[in-house]
Design an enzyme around this catalytic site. Structure first.
Site, mmCIF file in Angstrom:
data_model
loop_
_atom_site.group_PDB
_atom_site.id
_atom_site.type_symbol
_atom_site.label_atom_id
_atom_site.label_comp_id
_atom_site.label_asym_id
_atom_site.label_seq_id
_atom_site.Cartn_x
_atom_site.Cartn_y
_atom_site.Cartn_z
ATOM 1 N N LYS A 22 1.421 65.401 33.551
ATOM 2 C CA LYS A 22 1.855 66.709 33.060
ATOM 3 C C LYS A 22 2.495 66.591 31.678
ATOM 4 O O LYS A 22 2.141 67.335 30.760
ATOM 5 C CB LYS A 22 2.847 67.295 34.076
ATOM 6 C CG LYS A 22 3.318 68.690 33.766
ATOM 7 C CD LYS A 22 3.809 69.374 35.016
ATOM 8 C CE LYS A 22 5.231 69.011 35.399
ATOM 9 N NZ LYS A 22 6.247 69.509 34.447
ATOM 10 N N SER A 23 3.417 65.650 31.511
ATOM 11 C CA SER A 23 4.080 65.489 30.206
ATOM 12 C C SER A 23 3.062 65.211 29.104
ATOM 13 O O SER A 23 3.158 65.744 27.998
ATOM 14 C CB SER A 23 5.054 64.319 30.243
ATOM 15 O OG SER A 23 6.147 64.612 31.063
ATOM 16 N N ARG A 27 1.869 67.498 25.769
ATOM 17 C CA ARG A 27 1.969 66.963 24.403
ATOM 18 C C ARG A 27 0.612 66.939 23.723
ATOM 19 O O ARG A 27 0.499 67.268 22.543
ATOM 20 C CB ARG A 27 2.603 65.564 24.435
ATOM 21 C CG ARG A 27 4.121 65.643 24.671
ATOM 22 C CD ARG A 27 4.673 64.319 25.135
ATOM 23 N NE ARG A 27 6.129 64.334 25.269
ATOM 24 C CZ ARG A 27 6.805 64.916 26.261
ATOM 25 N NH1 ARG A 27 6.144 65.588 27.215
ATOM 26 N NH2 ARG A 27 8.126 64.867 26.313
ATOM 27 N N GLY A 101 9.648 74.047 31.631
ATOM 28 C CA GLY A 101 10.685 73.682 30.667
ATOM 29 C C GLY A 101 10.109 72.948 29.471
ATOM 30 O O GLY A 101 10.551 73.130 28.337
ATOM 31 N N ARG A 130 17.461 78.083 33.400
ATOM 32 C CA ARG A 130 17.678 76.701 32.930
ATOM 33 C C ARG A 130 18.295 76.670 31.531
ATOM 34 O O ARG A 130 18.088 77.564 30.719
ATOM 35 C CB ARG A 130 16.354 75.918 33.002
ATOM 36 C CG ARG A 130 15.889 75.800 34.445
ATOM 37 C CD ARG A 130 14.594 75.069 34.574
ATOM 38 N NE ARG A 130 14.711 73.683 34.158
ATOM 39 C CZ ARG A 130 13.675 72.868 34.012
ATOM 40 N NH1 ARG A 130 12.456 73.315 34.259
ATOM 41 N NH2 ARG A 130 13.852 71.627 33.641
ATOM 42 N N ASP A 320 12.095 62.611 37.956
ATOM 43 C CA ASP A 320 11.324 63.580 38.753
ATOM 44 C C ASP A 320 10.933 63.027 40.124
ATOM 45 O O ASP A 320 10.437 63.767 40.977
ATOM 46 C CB ASP A 320 10.063 64.003 37.998
ATOM 47 C CG ASP A 320 10.401 64.839 36.764
ATOM 48 O OD1 ASP A 320 11.502 65.419 36.723
ATOM 49 O OD2 ASP A 320 9.559 64.901 35.851
ATOM 50 N N LYS A 347 16.928 71.121 36.971
ATOM 51 C CA LYS A 347 15.454 71.080 36.962
ATOM 52 C C LYS A 347 14.932 72.419 37.510
ATOM 53 O O LYS A 347 15.651 73.403 37.523
ATOM 54 C CB LYS A 347 14.962 69.891 37.787
ATOM 55 C CG LYS A 347 15.343 68.546 37.186
ATOM 56 C CD LYS A 347 14.681 68.323 35.849
ATOM 57 C CE LYS A 347 15.089 67.010 35.214
ATOM 58 N NZ LYS A 347 14.584 66.881 33.841
ATOM 59 N N ARG A 393 8.056 70.045 43.009
ATOM 60 C CA ARG A 393 8.354 68.696 43.522
ATOM 61 C C ARG A 393 9.140 68.766 44.838
ATOM 62 O O ARG A 393 9.042 67.862 45.666
ATOM 63 C CB ARG A 393 9.085 67.861 42.474
ATOM 64 C CG ARG A 393 8.234 67.675 41.224
ATOM 65 C CD ARG A 393 8.569 66.462 40.409
ATOM 66 N NE ARG A 393 7.963 66.599 39.089
ATOM 67 C CZ ARG A 393 6.677 66.408 38.810
ATOM 68 N NH1 ARG A 393 5.830 66.039 39.756
ATOM 69 N NH2 ARG A 393 6.216 66.577 37.585
HETATM 70 C C1 S3P Z 1 9.637 66.013 30.747
HETATM 71 C C2 S3P Z 1 10.837 65.383 30.711
HETATM 72 C C3 S3P Z 1 11.782 65.397 31.836
HETATM 73 C C4 S3P Z 1 11.097 65.740 33.137
HETATM 74 C C5 S3P Z 1 10.174 66.907 33.015
HETATM 75 C C6 S3P Z 1 9.128 66.676 31.941
HETATM 76 C C7 S3P Z 1 8.829 66.002 29.516
HETATM 77 O O1 S3P Z 1 12.764 66.357 31.564
HETATM 78 O O2 S3P Z 1 12.055 65.997 34.140
HETATM 79 O O3 S3P Z 1 9.519 67.146 34.249
HETATM 80 O O4 S3P Z 1 7.630 66.353 29.577
HETATM 81 O O5 S3P Z 1 9.366 65.660 28.459
HETATM 82 P P1 S3P Z 1 14.031 65.973 30.661
HETATM 83 O O6 S3P Z 1 13.503 65.208 29.538
HETATM 84 O O7 S3P Z 1 14.664 67.241 30.217
HETATM 85 O O8 S3P Z 1 14.898 65.170 31.580
#
Ligand code: S3P
Length: 434
Positions: A22-23, A27, A101, A130, A320, A347, A393
């Site tokens: 996902k991250s 990006r 987020g 949040r 996570d 979260k 999650r």
């Molecule tokens: C993420 C970073 C984490 C993670 C989130 C995805 C990201 O959050 O918990 O699910 O994609 O950079 P934080 O960096 O705010 O801890």
């Protein structure tokens, strides 16, 4: 609201390819939109979950174009083509970040440094609660105009100046937001964080030819970098693999292979905890793809499990995965201690509260702390009805708890699983041989 029913399970066996990270999908989409316009960037095996769709939709509202092809349509692998905007334009309506987020925080950094652009970012019920002050504060120090410390956030693009930002939290979202704003700022922008958070942004920027500055305490960029469209292959998400890895370790006789999983060291704390718990986990075929380490994980349920500890610098490396590791702890002998994990409270839900309440209802022995919990095990869990609290999650962690509980666990709000792992139920059935 959909309810997911889970029965106690026999051994899990077989192989699944978990969905894309996902991250990294977020990006790849964002960086593709920031590339020079013209030819598209091509993102292979992206996560098709709701969170990444939110990012793509926001980018289209800002002037980008995107086409998605399922596996087999235009080649062997699923892919998304992203065309960068010829000109970034203020959206007509609000930018809906949904539950995500990452979408809101990273986009805030990208939009803040585009003079003339105006946008309001909104989210769903969970995201609206949040904290966004954690990104608005450094952006304002850079000269940005950001209204709101919780969603909605309204951004009026400005000329920014570089700063040295000492972040109070180890958050890749904060770090990435500031670095992305720094790419449009005058001079150098540095971010320092209390512990190293996931470094996907840094790796991807470097693979695009952007020079990063590093010292022992942080990372920096110089404003003005540009890059060409690119191709990127998204590895499987270790945060998704975690559910079946934990289930495989807990259920005797299991043998689970999770293929093509990203094992970036800033994300792979899960593997260290499984090892500390005595689980039988092996990595095969470790390789690098698109600048990220990838391997197959094989987990066997043939060991007695013992309690473990999570604290300090380990926390951001598995932030996570703590909900499902709390489930694991209920099946481990001894007292598991989870501390320094107060970030869990902000979260998609308050994950300390939601996990502790649900697991306690199932019979687990848990002491709750502001920054974590202590879990005494092993306990035989009893199935009950649990609430996902708009948190993917949490829904999947309770599903894994349901696999070792007596009776039928009913998880309400299970539609949230779509956020990050739309194929979760199907992959679970595959491993159960159904
Ligand atoms: C993420 C970073 C984490 C993670 C989130 C995805 C990201 O959050 O918990 O699910 O994609 O950079 P934080 O960096 O705010 O801890």
């Amino acid at each position: 609201m959909s309810v997911f029913e889970v029965e106690r399970s026999g051994p899990l066996k077989g192989s699944v390819r978990v969905l894309g990270d996902k991250s990294l999908t977020h990006r790849a989409y964002l960086f593709a939109a920031m590339a020079q316009p013209g030819v598209p960037s091509i993102i292979y095996q992206p996560l098709n979950g709701a969170d990444c769709e939110s990012t793509l939709k926001c980018l289209v509202d800002l002037g980008a174009d995107a086409d998605h092809f399922e596996a087999g349509e235009q080649g062997a692998d699923a892919m998304t083509m992203v065309f960068a905007p010829e000109r970034w334009t203020s959206p007509e309506g609000v930018l809906d970040c949904g539950n995500s987020g990452t979408t809101m925080r990273l986009l805030a950094g990208i939009l803040a440094g585009r003079p003339g652009l105006e946008a309001t970012l909104v989210g769903d019920a969970s995201l609206s609660k949040r904290p966004m002050g954690r990104v608005a504060t450094p952006l304002r120090l850079m000269g940005a105009s950001v209204d709101g410390d919780t969603p909605p956030l309204t951004i009026h693009g400005q000329h920014l100046r570089g700063i040295e930002y000492v972040s109070p939290v180890a958050s890749a979202q904060v770090k990435s937001c500031v670095l992305l704003a720094g790419l449009a700022a005058q001079g150098e922008t540095w971010v320092r964080e209390p512990s190293l958070s996931r470094d996907h942004t840094e790796r991807m920027l470097e693979s695009l030819g952007v020079n990063l500055m590093r010292d022992e305490r942080g990372v920096g960029v110089v404003g003005g970098a540009t890059w060409a469209p690119f191709t990127f292959t998204v590895p499987g998400d270790i945060s998704s693999a975690a559910f079946f890895a934990v289930a495989g370790a807990m259920i005797p006789g299991s043998e689970v292979r999770l293929t093509n999983v990203g094992v970036n060291p800033t994300r792979s704390g899960l593997l260290e905890v499984l090892e500390a718990a005595g689980a039988n986990v092996t990595l095969e075929g470790l390789r690098e793809d698109s600048g990220e380490p990838v391997a197959d994980l094989i987990v066997r349920g043939d060991r007695d499990l013992k309690a473990f500890e999570i604290s300090g610098d380990l926390v951001p490396r598995l932030i996570d995965e703590i909900p499902v590791l709390a489930v694991l702890a209920t099946q481990c002998r001894g007292r598991t201690v989870i501390r320094d994990a107060q970030e869990m409270r902000v979260k998609e839900s308050d994950r300390i509260a939601t996990m502790a309440q649900g697991l306690q209802r199932m019979g687990a022995d848990i002491i709750v702390h502001e920054d974590g919990m202590e879990i005494n095990g092993p306990t035989t869990l009893t199935a009950t009805e649990v609430e996902a609290s708009h948190d993917h999650r949490i829904a999947m962690s309770f599903a894994i708890a349901g696999l070792v509980a007596k009776g039928t666990t009913r998880i309400s709000g299970a539609e949230s699983i779509q956020t990050s792992y739309p194929d979760f139920q199907e992959h679970l059935r595959t491993l159960q041989g159904r």
